[in-house]
Design an enzyme around this catalytic site. Structure first.
Site, mmCIF file in Angstrom:
data_model
loop_
_atom_site.group_PDB
_atom_site.id
_atom_site.type_symbol
_atom_site.label_atom_id
_atom_site.label_comp_id
_atom_site.label_asym_id
_atom_site.label_seq_id
_atom_site.Cartn_x
_atom_site.Cartn_y
_atom_site.Cartn_z
ATOM 1 N N GLY A 47 0.825 -1.191 0.000
ATOM 2 C CA GLY A 47 0.000 0.000 0.000
ATOM 3 C C GLY A 47 0.858 1.239 0.000
ATOM 4 N N GLY A 123 -7.272 -6.442 4.740
ATOM 5 C CA GLY A 123 -8.315 -7.326 4.251
ATOM 6 C C GLY A 123 -9.578 -6.567 3.937
ATOM 7 C CB SER A 303 4.935 -9.144 -10.430
ATOM 8 O OG SER A 303 4.348 -8.646 -11.610
ATOM 9 C CG ASP A 365 2.534 -9.655 -16.687
ATOM 10 O OD1 ASP A 365 3.058 -9.544 -15.567
ATOM 11 O OD2 ASP A 365 1.887 -8.735 -17.231
ATOM 12 C CG ASP A 366 1.638 -10.570 -12.222
ATOM 13 O OD1 ASP A 366 0.433 -10.373 -11.976
ATOM 14 O OD2 ASP A 366 2.414 -9.660 -12.550
#
Length: 489
Positions: A47, A123, A303, A365-366
């Site tokens: 974040g 969450g 990633s 790529d992820d």
């Protein structure tokens, strides 16, 4: 942790996934706030829009909450000096529903009858809207638009005597995926949802216990990893040491499988598995399931890097950095505005023409969300002279939205939910396209027989539609819509 404004208010243009937040807490250390700030640095990937710390010095609670990065707000010694105390909790936040505003920045704090109470939440509560509406109808005055605030109200309104009982009473009323780190004038409390969807770990530094979203936050401060907080577990850290409570009926854990695919930092260990190792294994599985005759393997940074390494090694192909990522774009560009997004790919990624030109490449790529970013990256490879572009995705097709703390579009905006594999291939402009299978993903995580349909080992609804909990708010909205339609008829 997200703003509770409904399930249809996600950023309508974003083509990447975001995990809303990271949490950190430490008990009994004289430099609690400084250590918390360091831990938050390690969790910055979870974040980037806001950060906050609450501390307690034995007499008073101190709170510092700011918009922006941890480093921009908690590097000044004067700021840390204001956060006196031996107990502290911290939070890094990503906003999914519009502009971040200061009143939503966590940790949230309230003075209760029993004393001060602060909470940081990673969450999303799937009954957060329902709880909020009930609380407001009963006279609650809400100061934020965050579902996390419902937890403060539930604790305050509990008729239990001891604080821990009040806290557990609140947990029994919430649904969804959550990892909580809470602070009172005597205790540091951690809690993980009954299925263990969101991660939380326990660490130790010079005899002082730590709670954090990932093990990388322990590594940055030289702390020792003790264990994962188990699904449905509540841990209480105080002068007496650490105690564990299990207020929910025992059931198998189902941690979020996307922590391995995308969210956690590669150097973290999640539920006993190396994230980096899993991502390499996914790449190897991809090479086995969808081999391709090509010259080089190119990751979409950052990633896609571990999976590309695994693919290249398994396929016996050279691994090359055909795309260079600019790490110094500036955090202005994380703001979800269309003008900035239009420049996003060119600002963040550049083709390494000398590597790509004249080559048949395997692009790794992820994931693919909407597909718009994929189209631009593929075209970038074509423009750089790639003769063939074969796309391999280190996750199964994302078919369903998430309601447990992942910023994900509605189903009709997910590319894989509205197109066949061939249609997606044509849309992205590649010569071939393949995703790792759901069973292949499970095998990469060490589950030899793939996914057990009778008892899935992970939360994987984004691929399968198998939501592990009741989606109370979503069902409530649908019921209301059906009721309105019936009245109109």
């Amino acid at each position: 942790m997200e703003d509770s404004r409904g399930f249809d208010d996600f950023d309508s243009e974003a083509d990447t996934l975001h995990e809303e937040c990271g949490v950190f807490g430490i008990y009994g250390h004289p430099d609690a706030a400084a250590i918390t700030a360091l831990g938050m640095h390690a969790l910055q990937h979870r974040g980037q829009e806001a950060a906050g710390i609450v501390s307690f010095d034995g007499t008073r609670f101190q709170s510092e909450r700011h918009l922006g990065l941890v480093g921009d707000n908690f590097s000044d010694p004067a700021t840390i000096e204001r956060l006196k105390g031996h107990i502290a909790i911290g939070h890094t936040r990503y906003s999914t529903t519009g502009a971040t505003i200061l009143r939503n920045v966590q940790p949230l704090f309230a003075e209760l009858a029993s004393g001060g109470f602060a909470v940081a939440h990673n969450g999303n509560l799937t009954n957060g809207l329902t709880l909020r509406r009930r609380l407001v109808a009963e006279g609650a005055i809400c100061q934020s638009t965050s579902d996390t605030e419902a937890i403060l109200h539930l604790v305050a309104r509990s008729r239990r005597t001891r604080f821990l009982e009040r806290f557990i009473d609140a947990l029994r009323q919430i649904e969804g995926g959550y990892a909580l780190v809470s602070l009172t004038n005597k205790k540091l409390i951690g809690a993980r949802d009954p299925l263990g969807i969101r991660p939380l770990v326990l660490g130790e530094l010079d005899g002082h216990y730590i709670l954090a979203s990932e093990t990388c936050a322990l590594d940055i401060i030289g702390a020792r990893f003790v264990r994962d907080i188990e699904n449905g577990e509540v841990v209480v850290i105080s002068e007496a040491g650490i105690e564990s409570h299990r207020p929910f009926p025992a059931q198998p854990a189902r941690p979020c499988i996307f922590e391995y695919v995308y969210f956690s930092r590669p150097d973290s260990v999640v539920n006993g598995r190396s994230v980096y190792g899993v991502r390499k294994a996914i790449g190897a599985t991809l090479a086995e399931e969808a081999p391709v005759d090509a010259d080089i393997v190119v990751p979409v940074p950052d990633s896609g890097v571990p999976a590309a390494l695994g693919f290249a090694q398994a396929a016996g192909l050279p691994y090359e950095l055909g795309i260079i990522r600019n790490h110094y774009v500036g955090r202005t560009f994380i703001e979800p505005t269309q003008a900035i997004r239009a420049l996003g790919v060119r600002l963040k990624h550049s083709a390494n023409r000398a590597v790509v030109k004249g080559k048949r490449i395997v692009l790794i790529d992820d994931s693919i969300v909407r597909g718009t970013t994929s189209v631009k990256i593929v075209q970038m490879m074509r423009d750089a002279g790639a003769t063939e572009v074969h796309f391999r995705i280190a996750s199964p097709p994302i078919m369903y939205p998430d309601y447990y703390g992942i910023d994900m579009p509605d189903r009709e905006k997910l590319l894989a939910a509205r197109m066949s594999l061939e249609e997606m291939r044509q849309f992205t402009g590649v010569d071939s396209l393949a995703f790792v299978s759901v069973d292949g993903l499970y095998r990469s995580l060490g589950e030899k027989n793939g996914r057990n349909a009778a008892q899935p080992q992970f939360t994987d609804h984004y691929f399968t539609g198998d939501y592990p909990t009741t989606l109370t708010d979503l069902m409530g909205e649908r019921t209301a819509q059906l009721s309105l339609l019936a009245e109109a008829g």
